[in-house]
Motif scaffolding. Sequence first.
Motif, PDB file in Angstrom:
ATOM      1  N   ILE A 283      18.299  19.929 -13.199  1.00  0.00           N
ATOM      2  CA  ILE A 283      17.107  19.555 -12.581  1.00  0.00           C
ATOM      3  C   ILE A 283      16.357  18.532 -13.078  1.00  0.00           C
ATOM      4  N   TRP A 284      15.976  18.714 -14.743  1.00  0.00           N
ATOM      5  CA  TRP A 284      15.338  17.758 -15.199  1.00  0.00           C
ATOM      6  C   TRP A 284      16.037  16.171 -15.485  1.00  0.00           C
ATOM      7  N   THR A 285      17.384  16.443 -14.833  1.00  0.00           N
ATOM      8  CA  THR A 285      17.980  15.066 -14.840  1.00  0.00           C
ATOM      9  C   THR A 285      18.050  14.344 -13.759  1.00  0.00           C
ATOM     10  N   ILE A 286      18.502  15.067 -12.780  1.00  0.00           N
ATOM     11  CA  ILE A 286      18.823  14.688 -11.193  1.00  0.00           C
ATOM     12  C   ILE A 286      17.347  14.410 -10.792  1.00  0.00           C
ATOM     13  N   VAL A 287      16.180  15.436 -10.639  1.00  0.00           N
ATOM     14  CA  VAL A 287      15.087  14.974  -9.874  1.00  0.00           C
ATOM     15  C   VAL A 287      14.280  13.810 -10.348  1.00  0.00           C
ATOM     16  N   PRO A 288      14.134  13.658 -11.843  1.00  0.00           N
ATOM     17  CA  PRO A 288      13.707  12.180 -12.333  1.00  0.00           C
ATOM     18  C   PRO A 288      14.458  10.916 -11.879  1.00  0.00           C
ATOM     19  N   CYS A 289      15.762  11.026 -11.687  1.00  0.00           N
ATOM     20  CA  CYS A 289      16.445  10.104 -11.165  1.00  0.00           C
ATOM     21  C   CYS A 289      16.273   9.681  -9.634  1.00  0.00           C
ATOM     22  N   ILE A 290      16.265  10.854  -9.026  1.00  0.00           N
ATOM     23  CA  ILE A 290      15.806  10.524  -7.671  1.00  0.00           C
ATOM     24  C   ILE A 290      14.242   9.937  -7.498  1.00  0.00           C
TER      25      ILE A 290
ATOM     26  N   ILE B 206       3.154  19.585 -14.284  1.00  0.00           N
ATOM     27  CA  ILE B 206       3.398  19.864 -15.810  1.00  0.00           C
ATOM     28  C   ILE B 206       2.152  20.669 -16.241  1.00  0.00           C
ATOM     29  N   THR B 207       0.882  20.541 -15.406  1.00  0.00           N
ATOM     30  CA  THR B 207      -0.451  21.272 -16.051  1.00  0.00           C
ATOM     31  C   THR B 207      -0.150  22.813 -15.554  1.00  0.00           C
ATOM     32  N   ALA B 208       0.396  23.100 -14.664  1.00  0.00           N
ATOM     33  CA  ALA B 208       0.543  24.387 -13.979  1.00  0.00           C
ATOM     34  C   ALA B 208       1.550  25.106 -14.937  1.00  0.00           C
TER      35      ALA B 208
ATOM     36  N   ASP C 255       0.777  -1.347  -0.077  1.00  0.00           N
ATOM     37  CA  ASP C 255       0.209  -0.084   0.071  1.00  0.00           C
ATOM     38  C   ASP C 255       0.798   1.185  -0.068  1.00  0.00           C
ATOM     39  N   THR C 256       1.909   1.125   0.950  1.00  0.00           N
ATOM     40  CA  THR C 256       2.734   2.304   0.648  1.00  0.00           C
ATOM     41  C   THR C 256       3.604   2.749  -0.546  1.00  0.00           C
ATOM     42  N   ALA C 257       3.785   1.691  -1.341  1.00  0.00           N
ATOM     43  CA  ALA C 257       4.557   1.803  -2.379  1.00  0.00           C
ATOM     44  C   ALA C 257       3.411   2.317  -3.339  1.00  0.00           C
ATOM     45  N   PHE C 258       2.249   1.684  -3.362  1.00  0.00           N
ATOM     46  CA  PHE C 258       1.163   2.249  -4.282  1.00  0.00           C
ATOM     47  C   PHE C 258       0.843   3.773  -4.086  1.00  0.00           C
ATOM     48  N   LYS C 259       0.962   4.139  -2.725  1.00  0.00           N
ATOM     49  CA  LYS C 259       0.596   5.498  -2.461  1.00  0.00           C
ATOM     50  C   LYS C 259       1.686   6.478  -2.671  1.00  0.00           C
ATOM     51  N   PHE C 260       2.929   5.862  -2.821  1.00  0.00           N
ATOM     52  CA  PHE C 260       4.028   6.945  -3.026  1.00  0.00           C
ATOM     53  C   PHE C 260       4.194   7.136  -4.527  1.00  0.00           C
ATOM     54  N   ILE C 261       3.820   6.014  -5.438  1.00  0.00           N
ATOM     55  CA  ILE C 261       4.028   6.275  -6.741  1.00  0.00           C
ATOM     56  C   ILE C 261       2.794   7.053  -7.130  1.00  0.00           C
ATOM     57  N   PHE C 262       1.412   6.942  -6.709  1.00  0.00           N
ATOM     58  CA  PHE C 262       0.185   7.576  -7.106  1.00  0.00           C
ATOM     59  C   PHE C 262       0.534   9.046  -6.658  1.00  0.00           C
TER      60      PHE C 262
ATOM     61  N   ILE D  85       1.711  14.676  -8.186  1.00  0.00           N
ATOM     62  CA  ILE D  85       2.282  15.949  -8.169  1.00  0.00           C
ATOM     63  C   ILE D  85       2.743  16.294  -9.446  1.00  0.00           C
ATOM     64  N   ILE D  86       3.614  15.312 -10.338  1.00  0.00           N
ATOM     65  CA  ILE D  86       4.257  15.785 -11.426  1.00  0.00           C
ATOM     66  C   ILE D  86       3.203  16.187 -12.371  1.00  0.00           C
TER      67      ILE D  86
END
Length: 403
Positions: free
Chosen positions: A61-68, A30-32, A13-20, A25-26
């Motif tokens: 930013i767009w390289t490191i953040v997605p990797c994290i 992206i919409t904003a 459940d934690t994995a699902f909630k984190f990914i969701f 947020i992404i």
Amino acid sequence: MDTTLIDAVSKVDTAFKFIFGISFIILFLITAVTLYFLYRYSRKRNPEPSQIEGNLVAELIWTIVPCIIVGAMFWYGWVGYKALREAPADSYEVKCTARMWSWKFEYPNGKTSDKLYVPADTPIKVDLTSVDVIHSFYVAAFRVKMDTVPGMHTYVWFNSGEPAEYEIQCAEYCGVRHSYMLSKVVVVPKEEFDKWLNASSSATEAPNEGEEVMKKHGCFDCHTTDGTELVGPSFKDIYGRDTVVMENGKEKTVKADDAYIEKSILEPGADIVKGYEDMMPPTEVSKEELAKMLEYFKGGGKPAVRAGAKGAEVAEREGCTGCHSVDGSEMVGPSFKGLMDRKTTVLKDGKKMEVTANVEYIISSIKHPSEYVVDGFEPSMPEYESLSDDDMKALIEYISTLK
């Protein structure tokens, strides 16, 4: 309850909630940003487009953040996966065999059922396999889903928790009756589970001595105990009953007393019950065995295996009723109702022919169902060569009762 058992579900459940949560947020960001760019860099506010040569900060930013983010998703997924694959050493093990279109569960003492009965607050390990095509064992309540593959053994485990019932579904399309491949996990208190596990089936309770003798000599292969007809007349309420028999081509009425029953066992061709063939061979029994059989007929012992009862259990356990009705309606396969001795049109090697659904044909159809395919039906039935002789006899007897 062991908290490590609870963690197996909570980590999923934690994995699902984190990914969701991250995905939401992404999506929001992206919409904003898209709406801001539409406003800020519209032709009215920015008539001359700017040429951007590069921006080191933006690229970092767009390289490191997605990797994290991807690394964090992997971590949560891996932790949840490990929790579901590391079954506790003291898990209670149940074997599960999937077939089109039913589940069969076998317990350590050899008992089988079509529902998964388990004791409460216990880690349960389910060993999975399939006899025909790929199915998928899925219990949403326990967050477990695993494919069952022919020739391969896999497993899932879960903590049973409090007494309740949970749905089992097949999550892999497996044929025309896929949506009917349903069962339940039935969680019961440990005392109740032990009682159920060790209880004898009402259809197979321990016989008395007379019944043992009759089973030894194969009496129940041709005679039922519930009033239905097989090769010979039923044993139900036979003692003391007025019976019409044929003697030298003439009818006469006799009472089924000790003398008549003894003569029918030792000299079965002497007085043939009207409506039946002279098929029974003489039965060589000792005086002691004969006395026990007479005592059985007088009702001194427990009832014998009820005709059809064990066969009905076999049909349900092996998934037969998932494709064959017992009321005459058509499902994936032809109905069991009225099947015995029915004239049936079948296809063999692409050619139509008419056969009689006798015992030999039914046994062949169970063991090698693709040899004779009933006209109008698909050859989708798996082979049942592993069915024991006792189960096969019980199944034939059950089908015989469905007049």
